[in-house]
Motif scaffolding. Structure first.
Motif, mmCIF file in Angstrom:
data_model
loop_
_atom_site.group_PDB
_atom_site.id
_atom_site.type_symbol
_atom_site.label_atom_id
_atom_site.label_comp_id
_atom_site.label_asym_id
_atom_site.label_seq_id
_atom_site.Cartn_x
_atom_site.Cartn_y
_atom_site.Cartn_z
ATOM 1 N N PHE A 1 -12.343 -36.136 48.864
ATOM 2 C CA PHE A 1 -11.432 -35.009 48.681
ATOM 3 C C PHE A 1 -11.087 -34.796 47.206
ATOM 4 C CE2 PHE A 1 -9.295 -34.669 53.133
ATOM 5 C CZ PHE A 1 -10.528 -34.398 53.697
ATOM 6 N N ASP A 2 -11.026 -35.888 46.441
ATOM 7 C CA ASP A 2 -10.717 -35.758 45.016
ATOM 8 C C ASP A 2 -11.778 -34.940 44.278
ATOM 9 O OD1 ASP A 2 -8.271 -37.056 44.928
ATOM 10 O OD2 ASP A 2 -9.169 -39.034 44.579
ATOM 11 N N PRO B 1 -8.873 -43.480 55.344
ATOM 12 C CA PRO B 1 -8.185 -42.585 54.402
ATOM 13 C C PRO B 1 -8.656 -42.748 52.953
ATOM 14 C CG PRO B 1 -6.612 -43.489 55.938
ATOM 15 C CD PRO B 1 -7.918 -44.184 56.202
ATOM 16 N N ARG B 2 -8.881 -43.957 52.528
ATOM 17 C CA ARG B 2 -9.300 -44.194 51.145
ATOM 18 C C ARG B 2 -10.675 -43.567 50.873
ATOM 19 N NH1 ARG B 2 -10.394 -50.244 49.603
ATOM 20 N NH2 ARG B 2 -11.344 -49.829 51.578
ATOM 21 N N ASP B 3 -11.596 -43.678 51.833
ATOM 22 C CA ASP B 3 -12.934 -43.104 51.676
ATOM 23 C C ASP B 3 -12.878 -41.566 51.678
ATOM 24 O OD1 ASP B 3 -13.951 -45.668 51.619
ATOM 25 O OD2 ASP B 3 -14.485 -45.669 53.760
ATOM 26 N N ALA B 4 -12.086 -41.018 52.601
ATOM 27 C CA ALA B 4 -11.939 -39.562 52.658
ATOM 28 C C ALA B 4 -11.280 -39.048 51.373
ATOM 29 C CB ALA B 4 -11.117 -39.158 53.875
ATOM 30 N N ALA B 5 -10.286 -39.792 50.858
ATOM 31 C CA ALA B 5 -9.594 -39.382 49.637
ATOM 32 C C ALA B 5 -10.542 -39.339 48.449
ATOM 33 C CB ALA B 5 -8.422 -40.310 49.354
ATOM 34 N N ALA B 6 -11.456 -40.281 48.379
ATOM 35 C CA ALA B 6 -12.418 -40.302 47.270
ATOM 36 C C ALA B 6 -13.287 -39.038 47.291
ATOM 37 C CB ALA B 6 -13.291 -41.549 47.361
ATOM 38 N N ARG C 1 -5.842 -38.892 44.244
ATOM 39 C CA ARG C 1 -5.226 -38.907 42.917
ATOM 40 C C ARG C 1 -3.973 -38.054 42.975
ATOM 41 N NH1 ARG C 1 -10.423 -37.058 40.883
ATOM 42 N NH2 ARG C 1 -9.291 -35.174 40.346
ATOM 43 N N PRO C 2 -2.882 -38.483 42.340
ATOM 44 C CA PRO C 2 -1.618 -37.741 42.441
ATOM 45 C C PRO C 2 -1.718 -36.280 41.993
ATOM 46 C CG PRO C 2 -1.238 -39.896 41.492
ATOM 47 C CD PRO C 2 -2.720 -39.735 41.610
ATOM 48 N N ASP C 3 -2.420 -36.002 40.902
ATOM 49 C CA ASP C 3 -2.509 -34.615 40.444
ATOM 50 C C ASP C 3 -3.285 -33.749 41.437
ATOM 51 O OD1 ASP C 3 -4.840 -36.086 39.705
ATOM 52 O OD2 ASP C 3 -5.407 -34.480 38.313
#
Length: 143
Positions: A89-90, A82-87, A117-119
């Protein structure tokens, strides 16, 4: 005088008959021209209908190829941490991100959203909600 009057009436009738026959010929010619124009129009309508069907088939094929490509991306991102995908996706453009996350299973998308990132996660959530509301409206309109 009667013969002259009779002759004048016959001449008038002959002239009237010739005029009526000329009108009938003109009407018949117009009818033939209209029938030919109608045949050309019908052929054109058939041609346009065939073209429309072909375009619709091509659009379905394109959509299927696009969907297959997106399914591959979804599978790829669902398999990532998830952390890698989130980076990633941001940084993705919103339309692409929206297409991918919309197709992801919620159990796989939730941790990724949590790591974003929350925003960016807030914007994505709002866009997902809008997309799904539009989809519901479209389905309701089709019924």
């Amino acid at each position: 005088p009667e013969a002259a009057a009779e002759r004048a009436v016959l001449e008038a009738l002959r002239a009237r008959r010739a005029e009526i026959e000329a009108r009938e010929q003109a009407a018949a010619q117009r009818e033939v021209m209209l029938a030919a124009a109608e045949r050309r129009l019908m052929a054109r309508v058939e041609e346009l209908t065939a073209l429309q069907a072909r375009l619709e088939a091509l659009e379905r094929e394109r959509a299927a190829r696009e969907d297959a490509g997106l399914r591959g991306l979804v599978k790829l991102y669902e398999g990532m941490r998830p952390r890698d995908a989130a980076a990633i996706f941001d940084e993705l453009d919103m339309p692409v991100l929206l297409s991918i996350v919309d197709r992801m299973r919620e159990a796989r998308a939730a941790p990724v959203l949590g790591a974003m990132r929350p925003d960016r996660a807030r914007s994505l959530t709002a866009e997902l909600a809008r997309l799904r509301a539009e989809r519901v409206e479209q389905q309701a309109a089709q019924r």
